[in-house]
Design an enzyme around this catalytic site. Structure first.
Site, PDB file in Angstrom:
ATOM      1  N   ARG A 244      29.622 -55.530  -3.798  1.00 51.18           N
ATOM      2  CA  ARG A 244      28.428 -54.747  -3.462  1.00 51.18           C
ATOM      3  C   ARG A 244      28.763 -53.629  -2.477  1.00 51.18           C
ATOM      4  O   ARG A 244      27.999 -53.316  -1.568  1.00 51.18           O
ATOM      5  CB  ARG A 244      27.317 -55.639  -2.900  1.00 51.18           C
ATOM      6  CG  ARG A 244      26.873 -56.759  -3.797  1.00 51.18           C
ATOM      7  CD  ARG A 244      26.259 -56.260  -5.100  1.00 51.18           C
ATOM      8  NE  ARG A 244      25.838 -57.387  -5.922  1.00 51.18           N
ATOM      9  CZ  ARG A 244      26.602 -57.958  -6.846  1.00 51.18           C
ATOM     10  NH1 ARG A 244      27.830 -57.522  -7.061  1.00 51.18           N
ATOM     11  NH2 ARG A 244      26.149 -58.961  -7.563  1.00 51.18           N
TER      12      ARG A 244
ATOM     13  N   GLU B  87      20.851 -56.165   0.784  1.00 55.99           N
ATOM     14  CA  GLU B  87      21.515 -55.266  -0.179  1.00 55.99           C
ATOM     15  C   GLU B  87      20.901 -53.868  -0.153  1.00 55.99           C
ATOM     16  O   GLU B  87      21.634 -52.890  -0.206  1.00 55.99           O
ATOM     17  CB  GLU B  87      21.421 -55.843  -1.598  1.00 55.99           C
ATOM     18  CG  GLU B  87      22.397 -56.955  -1.897  1.00 55.99           C
ATOM     19  CD  GLU B  87      22.540 -57.213  -3.394  1.00 55.99           C
ATOM     20  OE1 GLU B  87      22.287 -56.280  -4.181  1.00 55.99           O
ATOM     21  OE2 GLU B  87      22.914 -58.330  -3.767  1.00 55.99           O
TER      22      GLU B  87
ATOM     23  N   SER C 202      17.428 -58.778  -6.075  1.00 53.68           N
ATOM     24  CA  SER C 202      18.018 -59.610  -5.024  1.00 53.68           C
ATOM     25  C   SER C 202      18.103 -58.812  -3.721  1.00 53.68           C
ATOM     26  O   SER C 202      18.751 -57.766  -3.677  1.00 53.68           O
ATOM     27  CB  SER C 202      19.414 -60.078  -5.436  1.00 53.68           C
ATOM     28  OG  SER C 202      19.349 -60.884  -6.583  1.00 53.68           O
TER      29      SER C 202
END
Length: 336
Positions: free
Chosen positions: A164, A332, A236
């Protein structure tokens, strides 16, 4: 000159659906639009924010910035000896691109189906799901280097992808504006079915093709994740934390049901959703914001709330997880 709009509403440009306005905003449909917007004297001195689908941002208020709404189209197919090389405009929808490449006989992106957002945003986050990360299907990208004013091509190594993570979240943050991405799709395709949940979904199909894998991924994601058109969310919200083996072993001894995944470097990725669930947050309603009842990783906005309220809830969750497990989970999405 760029077609700038003043005090432009951004509610339709973030999947949480928070009310926010940009001091200036321009629709970017070509590289010349981008150059024009960046050189426009009306935007002089303002920070620049690039928004694609708005599926990975939390807007905590109005943006005193020049917001560039990335809408550059494009889809061109080339190849080398081993791969199809598909160059896609940064403003194209990612999920639609997955479907189009498979329909055109170029599988490889099926595990990444139904991830929201645009193609140009995919490398920034190094999107990944069900055993595949973008970097495994990436060839290069084209971007404007704001430091030099030139368009450049950046290859796989230069993009420095991590979990990520990428160059564009670190040293390249605010330097590069991505205008196109070239995907590398192998001519000799092999399905990736090593992710347990996906394998179980497909266990009745002996040798699934890419379209069947895509359909299975869509089915799983649809069961677990709310549709942003119905409930505001950004998928998410927290990254899965990666810890040293000794830390994972200590936690596993204390919590035998701990969900973890071994990494190539010997460390372990912990399931952030499991950690959050153990702290009792799944399904929590905190006024207009909350935690999705089917997946503890997903924070939601029911309407009438603010990004600041959502961020407060996120911090509360992270603090509780850290107090119980000694592991800090991080968001995130980009906080603006």
């Amino acid at each position: 000159m760029a077609d700038f709009h003043e005090f432009y509403p951004l509610r339709a440009h973030n999947t949480f659906g928070f009310d926010s306005h940009a001091r200036l905003a321009a629709h970017i449909r070509s590289e010349s639009d981008l150059v024009s917007a960046l050189s426009d004297p009306r935007a002089a001195g303002l920070p620049v924010v690039v928004l694609g689908g708005g599926s990975n941002v939390v807007l905590t208020g109005d943006l005193d910035a020049s917001v560039l709404l990335m809408e550059i189209p494009g889809y061109e197919v080339g190849h080398d000896a081993a791969n199809w090389l598909v160059t896609v405009g940064a403003g194209e929808n990612w999920h639609a691109t997955v479907g189009r490449t498979i329909a055109d006989g170029m599988p490889g992106l099926e595990n990444l189906a139904l991830i929201p957002g645009t193609v140009g945003a995919a490398p920034i986050q190094n999107i990944g799901a069900y055993g595949v990360e973008l970097r495994e299907r990436f060839h290069s990208l084209r971007a404007l280097d704001r430091q030099t004013g030139q368009f450049v091509t950046l290859d796989l190594d230069t993009c420095a992808f991590g979990y990520r993570d990428s160059l564009f979240k670190r040293d390249g943050r605010d330097r590069y504006i991505i205008t196109a991405v070239t995907l590398r799709l192998p001519k000799v395709w092999q399905p990736v079915l090593n992710y347990g949940e996906l394998a179980r979904e497909l266990e009745s199909i002996p040798a699934p093709d890419a379209a069947q894998i895509r359909a299975a991924v869509i089915a799983i994601r649809s069961r677990k994740l709310p549709d942003p058109a119905q409930i505001g969310n950004a998928g998410s919200f927290f990254k899965n934390p990666v810890v040293e083996a000794a830390r994972r072993d200590a936690l596993s001894a204390q919590y035998p049901a701990l969900v973890s995944y071994p990494q190539p470097d010997g460390r372990y990725k912990l399931a952030a959703g499991w950690l959050i669930d153990q702290c009792g947050f799944k399904g929590l309603d905190d006024g207009p914001v909350g935690v999705y009842g089917k997946q503890a990783l997903v924070l939601v906005h029911h309407g009438g709330g603010t990004g600041a309220a959502l961020l407060g809830l996120a911090n509360r969750i992270a603090d509780t997880v850290e107090a119980r497990f000694g592991v800090r989970i991080e968001p995130e999405p980009v906080i603006l």
